[in-house]
Design a protein around this motif. Structure first.
Motif, PDB file in Angstrom:
ATOM      1  N   PHE A 216       0.772  -1.132   0.115  1.00 29.74           N
ATOM      2  CA  PHE A 216       0.022  -0.035   0.099  1.00 29.74           C
ATOM      3  C   PHE A 216       0.938   1.130   0.086  1.00 29.74           C
ATOM      4  N   ALA A 220      -2.520   5.837   1.837  1.00 29.17           N
ATOM      5  CA  ALA A 220      -3.482   4.972   2.107  1.00 29.17           C
ATOM      6  C   ALA A 220      -3.402   3.963   3.457  1.00 29.17           C
ATOM      7  N   LEU A 221      -1.951   3.449   3.608  1.00 27.79           N
ATOM      8  CA  LEU A 221      -1.796   2.679   4.746  1.00 27.79           C
ATOM      9  C   LEU A 221      -1.906   3.235   6.031  1.00 27.79           C
ATOM     10  N   PHE A 224      -5.586   3.147   6.646  1.00 30.03           N
ATOM     11  CA  PHE A 224      -6.124   1.828   7.176  1.00 30.03           C
ATOM     12  C   PHE A 224      -5.574   1.412   8.363  1.00 30.03           C
ATOM     13  N   THR A 227      -8.712   2.819  10.081  1.00 35.02           N
ATOM     14  CA  THR A 227      -9.970   2.232   9.514  1.00 35.02           C
ATOM     15  C   THR A 227      -9.993   0.780   9.701  1.00 35.02           C
ATOM     16  N   ARG A 228      -9.166   0.138   9.787  1.00 35.05           N
ATOM     17  CA  ARG A 228      -9.084  -1.442   9.501  1.00 35.05           C
ATOM     18  C   ARG A 228      -7.774  -1.968  10.018  1.00 35.05           C
TER      19      ARG A 228
END
Length: 355
Positions: A216, A220-221, A224, A227-228
């Protein structure tokens, strides 16, 4: 009897409060186990030492430390006395570089008794493997001119050897965990070093067909992680990217004050160094409220490094149970003092650790 000689550097600020508590915890582990012994030798190297001697450590400091099995560090830094770049490069980074501590590992997990800021943390359990010797933190560069024409150049240095070393460590760690490695990259914006990083990652992963992978971009990482985070197992990252991600890891646990770290020497020529992620927090030093969990979890990582995995896991389980029962410092919602948290951990260790 297994005996380990540990160089102890409490350092600055709350390091001088959480390190003694953590040493007491380690002594309790050794006492109740019976077949383990620690010999601690403390060194006063710090910003206060710099004010007296004009240096963060003696000229032969690195040589002195080389005789120990590991280094247990509290925190370095007091900007009221010494500029941060002077204190860090004069001691912490000096030790990392001269002892070839090329890997930095920092775990983050859903921690019982700690309120994560995430609405649903989903029992995340991840570990970041950070390349620790080069990358964006190289010393290559400089400044020229002054005034409106001034130029600052900072060169990131990525070697195949250093990059492969970090990635192989991540894959081998993943084989002992859940078998998944994520690469942190930014090859769509950093056009030389990051495509190189991606190419090396592709080469290394071919030797580990049993490990699943993904990659990633760092922006974006980072999102994340919030978020997850539960989708991650082992993340391998460059020096800068790993540094940033692990602060996010501390944040999603609920406090950077509990996050541990290890600086690992892989060739066996020099000792490794263990330090919590948090800083010296001079604003709360002396109040007896500093959170010792980061330092104690760091002690658990040192036990793991010595191969004392079962003891290390028992220690972490006890720390989580104590936290879950509400015995914690004010920064994470409790009312206990630094010493009270440590004492309760020691008391419970005596019940669960057996010879």
């Amino acid at each position: 009897m297994r005996k380990y000689e540990i160089a102890v550097i409490p350092g600055d600020g709350i390091g001088k409060e959480v390190v003694p508590v953590s040493l007491k915890v380690l002594e309790t582990v050794a006492e109740v186990h019976g077949g383990l012994k620690f010999d601690f030798k403390e060194f006063p190297w710090s910003c206060e030492y710099y004010m007296e001697h004009g240096k963060m450590m003696p000229d032969d400091g690195v040589k002195t430390l080389s005789n120990f099995d590991s280094i247990f560090l509290g925190a370095i830094g007091n900007p009221n006395l010494v500029a941060d770049h002077v204190s860090l490069w004069g001691l912490l980074i000096k030790i990392r570089r001269e002892f070839e501590q090329s890997i930095n590992i920092r775990p983050a997990k859903y921690f019982k008794g700690l309120r994560s800021p995430l609405v649903n943390p989903n029992d995340f359990d991840l570990i970041v493997v950070r390349e620790n010797s080069e990358g964006e933190y190289s010393e290559v560069g400089g400044r020229i001119h002054r005034g409106e024409d001034e130029v600052a150049i900072q060169n990131a240095v990525f070697t195949r050897k250093g990059t492969e070393r970090a990635m192989k460590y991540a894959f081998e760690l993943a084989q002992k965990r859940r078998g998944h490695v994520t690469s942190a990259t930014k090859s769509n914006g950093i056009v030389h070093s990051m495509p190189f990083w991606d190419e090396v990652f592709k080469d290394v992963k071919s030797s580990y067909p049993d490990v699943k992978t993904d990659s990633f971009h760092i922006d974006a990482l980072a999102a994340f992680f919030v978020t997850r985070p539960q989708i991650f197992d082992v993340i391998v990252a460059s020096n800068l990217f790993g540094d940033i991600l692990t602060d996010i890891g501390g944040a999603i646990m609920g406090s950077i004050g509990i996050a541990p770290a290890a600086n690992i020497n892989l060739n066996g020529k020099y000792p490794s160094m263990f330090e919590p992620v948090h800083g010296s927090a001079p604003d709360i030093y002396g109040k007896g409220i500093a959170n010792p969990i980061g330092q104690i979890w760091t002690a658990k990582m040192m036990l793991d490094h010595f191969g004392e995995y079962e003891l290390g896991q028992k220690l972490l389980d006890v720390v989580e149970d104590v936290t879950n029962d509400g015995i914690k410092t004010g920064d994470i919602g409790g009312t206990a003092t630094t010493i009270e948290v440590g004492d309760e951990i020691c008391r419970r260790l005596k019940k669960v650790v057996s010879v």
